[in-house]
Scaffold this motif. Structure first.
Motif, PDB file in Angstrom:
ATOM      1  N   LYS A  36       0.902  -1.235  -0.042  1.00  0.00           N
ATOM      2  CA  LYS A  36       0.067  -0.026  -0.251  1.00  0.00           C
ATOM      3  C   LYS A  36       1.025   1.236  -0.106  1.00  0.00           C
ATOM      4  O   LYS A  36       0.843   2.292  -0.797  1.00  0.00           O
ATOM      5  CB  LYS A  36      -0.987  -0.250   1.146  1.00  0.00           C
ATOM      6  CG  LYS A  36      -1.874   1.128   1.239  1.00  0.00           C
ATOM      7  CD  LYS A  36      -2.835   0.722   2.555  1.00  0.00           C
ATOM      8  CE  LYS A  36      -4.009   2.060   2.626  1.00  0.00           C
ATOM      9  NZ  LYS A  36      -4.872   1.679   3.848  1.00  0.00           N
ATOM     10  N   GLN A  37       1.932   1.121   0.917  1.00  0.00           N
ATOM     11  CA  GLN A  37       2.784   2.366   0.819  1.00  0.00           C
ATOM     12  C   GLN A  37       3.469   2.655  -0.485  1.00  0.00           C
ATOM     13  O   GLN A  37       3.881   3.669  -0.805  1.00  0.00           O
ATOM     14  CB  GLN A  37       4.015   2.023   2.002  1.00  0.00           C
ATOM     15  CG  GLN A  37       3.673   2.667   3.444  1.00  0.00           C
ATOM     16  CD  GLN A  37       4.826   2.882   4.290  1.00  0.00           C
ATOM     17  OE1 GLN A  37       5.713   1.992   4.327  1.00  0.00           O
ATOM     18  NE2 GLN A  37       4.934   4.023   4.799  1.00  0.00           N
ATOM     19  N   ALA A  38       3.708   1.556  -1.052  1.00  0.00           N
ATOM     20  CA  ALA A  38       4.326   1.663  -2.452  1.00  0.00           C
ATOM     21  C   ALA A  38       3.510   2.057  -3.680  1.00  0.00           C
ATOM     22  O   ALA A  38       3.664   2.156  -4.584  1.00  0.00           O
ATOM     23  CB  ALA A  38       5.044   0.225  -2.761  1.00  0.00           C
ATOM     24  N   GLY A  39       2.249   2.280  -3.157  1.00  0.00           N
ATOM     25  CA  GLY A  39       1.279   2.684  -4.173  1.00  0.00           C
ATOM     26  C   GLY A  39       0.785   1.502  -5.184  1.00  0.00           C
ATOM     27  O   GLY A  39       0.058   1.931  -6.024  1.00  0.00           O
ATOM     28  N   THR A  82       9.749  -3.969  -8.703  1.00  0.00           N
ATOM     29  CA  THR A  82       8.724  -2.974  -7.977  1.00  0.00           C
ATOM     30  C   THR A  82       8.321  -3.645  -6.766  1.00  0.00           C
ATOM     31  O   THR A  82       8.420  -2.822  -5.475  1.00  0.00           O
ATOM     32  CB  THR A  82       7.496  -2.366  -8.755  1.00  0.00           C
ATOM     33  OG1 THR A  82       8.027  -1.916  -9.917  1.00  0.00           O
ATOM     34  CG2 THR A  82       6.815  -1.326  -8.080  1.00  0.00           C
ATOM     35  N   VAL A  83       7.795  -4.662  -6.805  1.00  0.00           N
ATOM     36  CA  VAL A  83       7.349  -5.376  -5.733  1.00  0.00           C
ATOM     37  C   VAL A  83       8.547  -5.806  -4.662  1.00  0.00           C
ATOM     38  O   VAL A  83       8.562  -5.426  -3.401  1.00  0.00           O
ATOM     39  CB  VAL A  83       6.737  -6.808  -6.013  1.00  0.00           C
ATOM     40  CG1 VAL A  83       6.173  -7.547  -4.620  1.00  0.00           C
ATOM     41  CG2 VAL A  83       5.500  -6.598  -6.999  1.00  0.00           C
ATOM     42  N   TYR A  84       9.615  -6.021  -5.297  1.00  0.00           N
ATOM     43  CA  TYR A  84      10.936  -6.399  -4.263  1.00  0.00           C
ATOM     44  C   TYR A  84      11.372  -5.196  -3.645  1.00  0.00           C
ATOM     45  O   TYR A  84      11.545  -5.220  -2.561  1.00  0.00           O
ATOM     46  CB  TYR A  84      12.074  -6.910  -5.397  1.00  0.00           C
ATOM     47  CG  TYR A  84      13.469  -7.000  -4.912  1.00  0.00           C
ATOM     48  CD1 TYR A  84      13.446  -8.138  -3.978  1.00  0.00           C
ATOM     49  CD2 TYR A  84      14.234  -6.129  -5.122  1.00  0.00           C
ATOM     50  CE1 TYR A  84      14.749  -8.380  -3.362  1.00  0.00           C
ATOM     51  CE2 TYR A  84      15.627  -6.260  -4.596  1.00  0.00           C
ATOM     52  CZ  TYR A  84      15.901  -7.473  -3.725  1.00  0.00           C
ATOM     53  OH  TYR A  84      17.141  -7.903  -3.340  1.00  0.00           O
ATOM     54  N   GLN A  85      11.448  -3.957  -4.423  1.00  0.00           N
ATOM     55  CA  GLN A  85      11.780  -2.960  -3.703  1.00  0.00           C
ATOM     56  C   GLN A  85      10.745  -2.187  -2.516  1.00  0.00           C
ATOM     57  O   GLN A  85      11.185  -1.660  -1.661  1.00  0.00           O
ATOM     58  CB  GLN A  85      11.983  -1.700  -4.861  1.00  0.00           C
ATOM     59  CG  GLN A  85      13.319  -2.043  -5.501  1.00  0.00           C
ATOM     60  CD  GLN A  85      13.725  -1.230  -6.739  1.00  0.00           C
ATOM     61  OE1 GLN A  85      12.831  -0.429  -7.376  1.00  0.00           O
ATOM     62  NE2 GLN A  85      15.071  -1.099  -7.027  1.00  0.00           N
ATOM     63  N   ALA A  86       9.527  -2.647  -2.769  1.00  0.00           N
ATOM     64  CA  ALA A  86       8.511  -2.185  -1.861  1.00  0.00           C
ATOM     65  C   ALA A  86       8.872  -2.616  -0.540  1.00  0.00           C
ATOM     66  O   ALA A  86       8.207  -2.368   0.474  1.00  0.00           O
ATOM     67  CB  ALA A  86       7.107  -2.605  -2.322  1.00  0.00           C
ATOM     68  N   LEU A  87       9.411  -4.207  -0.641  1.00  0.00           N
ATOM     69  CA  LEU A  87       9.466  -4.676   0.717  1.00  0.00           C
ATOM     70  C   LEU A  87      10.935  -4.461   1.253  1.00  0.00           C
ATOM     71  O   LEU A  87      11.235  -5.025   2.483  1.00  0.00           O
ATOM     72  CB  LEU A  87       9.333  -6.287   0.322  1.00  0.00           C
ATOM     73  CG  LEU A  87       8.250  -6.696  -0.287  1.00  0.00           C
ATOM     74  CD1 LEU A  87       8.082  -7.990  -0.655  1.00  0.00           C
ATOM     75  CD2 LEU A  87       6.762  -6.305   0.727  1.00  0.00           C
ATOM     76  N   GLN A  88      11.865  -3.960   0.587  1.00  0.00           N
ATOM     77  CA  GLN A  88      13.146  -3.788   1.273  1.00  0.00           C
ATOM     78  C   GLN A  88      13.424  -2.703   2.162  1.00  0.00           C
ATOM     79  O   GLN A  88      12.974  -1.521   1.642  1.00  0.00           O
ATOM     80  CB  GLN A  88      14.270  -3.636  -0.018  1.00  0.00           C
ATOM     81  CG  GLN A  88      14.278  -4.769  -0.888  1.00  0.00           C
ATOM     82  CD  GLN A  88      14.301  -6.311  -0.202  1.00  0.00           C
ATOM     83  OE1 GLN A  88      15.129  -6.681   0.675  1.00  0.00           O
ATOM     84  NE2 GLN A  88      13.227  -6.970  -0.802  1.00  0.00           N
ATOM     85  N   THR A  89      14.047  -2.922   3.439  1.00  0.00           N
ATOM     86  CA  THR A  89      14.503  -2.053   4.155  1.00  0.00           C
ATOM     87  C   THR A  89      15.673  -1.477   3.936  1.00  0.00           C
ATOM     88  O   THR A  89      16.285  -0.215   3.870  1.00  0.00           O
ATOM     89  CB  THR A  89      14.213  -2.263   5.602  1.00  0.00           C
ATOM     90  OG1 THR A  89      14.659  -3.424   5.864  1.00  0.00           O
ATOM     91  CG2 THR A  89      12.539  -2.400   5.961  1.00  0.00           C
ATOM     92  N   ASN A  90      16.588  -2.567   3.781  1.00  0.00           N
ATOM     93  CA  ASN A  90      17.924  -2.350   3.548  1.00  0.00           C
ATOM     94  C   ASN A  90      18.363  -2.692   1.821  1.00  0.00           C
ATOM     95  O   ASN A  90      17.631  -3.765   1.358  1.00  0.00           O
ATOM     96  CB  ASN A  90      18.811  -3.188   4.238  1.00  0.00           C
ATOM     97  CG  ASN A  90      20.296  -3.451   4.074  1.00  0.00           C
ATOM     98  OD1 ASN A  90      20.702  -2.581   2.806  1.00  0.00           O
ATOM     99  ND2 ASN A  90      21.072  -4.326   4.434  1.00  0.00           N
ATOM    100  N   GLU A  91      18.696  -1.773   1.225  1.00  0.00           N
ATOM    101  CA  GLU A  91      18.590  -1.876  -0.233  1.00  0.00           C
ATOM    102  C   GLU A  91      19.872  -2.842  -0.755  1.00  0.00           C
ATOM    103  O   GLU A  91      19.907  -3.152  -1.791  1.00  0.00           O
ATOM    104  CB  GLU A  91      18.779  -0.836  -0.977  1.00  0.00           C
ATOM    105  CG  GLU A  91      19.701   0.236  -0.595  1.00  0.00           C
ATOM    106  CD  GLU A  91      19.672   1.649  -1.269  1.00  0.00           C
ATOM    107  OE1 GLU A  91      20.768   2.339  -1.504  1.00  0.00           O
ATOM    108  OE2 GLU A  91      18.460   1.972  -1.660  1.00  0.00           O
TER     109      GLU A  91
END
Lengths: 137, 137
Positions: free
Chosen positions: A48-51, A75-84
DNA sequence: TCAAGATGTAACTAAAATAGTTACATATAA
DNA sequence: TTATATGTAACTATTTTAGTTACATCTTGA
């Protein structure tokens, strides 16, 4: 290794995308994934936060905000990452050693290239591809 | 995420490769990496099993068995892996759900492609590249 | 209006992965 | 034969991952 959150997130998005008119609740999703509804709501919160999806407290169900062909796995992967960073580098190598002093920055460069190759591939795959492949099963 | 073992392994190999005539012991390596010598010996054991280095109990030091230009980061990476899968998939999704039943095999295909892209890039990088980059620092 | 049922989230627990340590067997070589 | 090295099992501490409990808040139909 990359944890199961990405797999669960794709599972969630697939269920929402393929049932646009039904009320797919976190309880229903949890039963399909076979986990606790809170795990689902936690991940859906990040999506949701990732739109990618929308939802409203009290109102059952989630809505996909983009076409499945416009949602890449990256996009999904990056929506979940806190550490990139995908690769971890050992901390505090000996600065008095020539190699210890410089290894981190060299590894960082090498790893960035590898991660970039991975992400480029993840950007090629979309939620639509996943659904398409599910359909042929 | 990929743990620090790969970084430590590359650090170990770099020290051995750049000091071919000295006796680089696990104690010396541990001081450069800034960890316990047993951690070094554990990883060197895996590198030995993969045929990258040799050593003998009681005899100090390690010997590189291949030219740095012939040792790719992929080789090192694979020497350390017990589980060859980079992405984890959630277990036991609901087989009574159409999506739950098939999601694992679809994700497996998608992930294999992504991992393959990563490995292809890791195969391009060699220990010689790492040493070269260290030299320019 | 209010009760049922949904999302949102904090706090806690359990299990697994990660990294480090201790202890010691065994081999080498001065 | 003693000092010093590798090899390895067993243990510990820390962090990550996943799951659970509890509850606040919102929506909607009866």
């Amino acid at each position: 290794m990359i944890n199961t959150k990405l797999s669960v997130a794709i599972h969630i998005l697939t269920l929402i995308a393929t049932n646009p008119h039904d009320r797919i609740t976190s309880d229903f999703i949890a039963k399909s994934v076979n986990t606790n509804p809170v795990v689902i709501r936690r991940i859906s919160g990040q999506l949701k936060q990732a739109g990618l999806i929308s939802s409203q407290a009290g109102k059952p169900g989630f809505t996909l905000l983009k076409a499945p062909s416009q949602i890449t796995i990256l996009t999904v992967y990056q929506a979940l990452q806190t550490n990139e960073d995908l690769f971890l580098i050992h901390q505090d190598p000996n600065p008095n050693c020539w190699i210890g002093k410089n290894i981190q920055s060299v590894l960082d460069t090498t790893y960035k290239q590898a991660q970039s190759a991975l992400e480029k591939e993840l950007a090629q795959q979309t939620l639509a591809n996943i659904i398409e492949q599910l359909a042929t099963h």
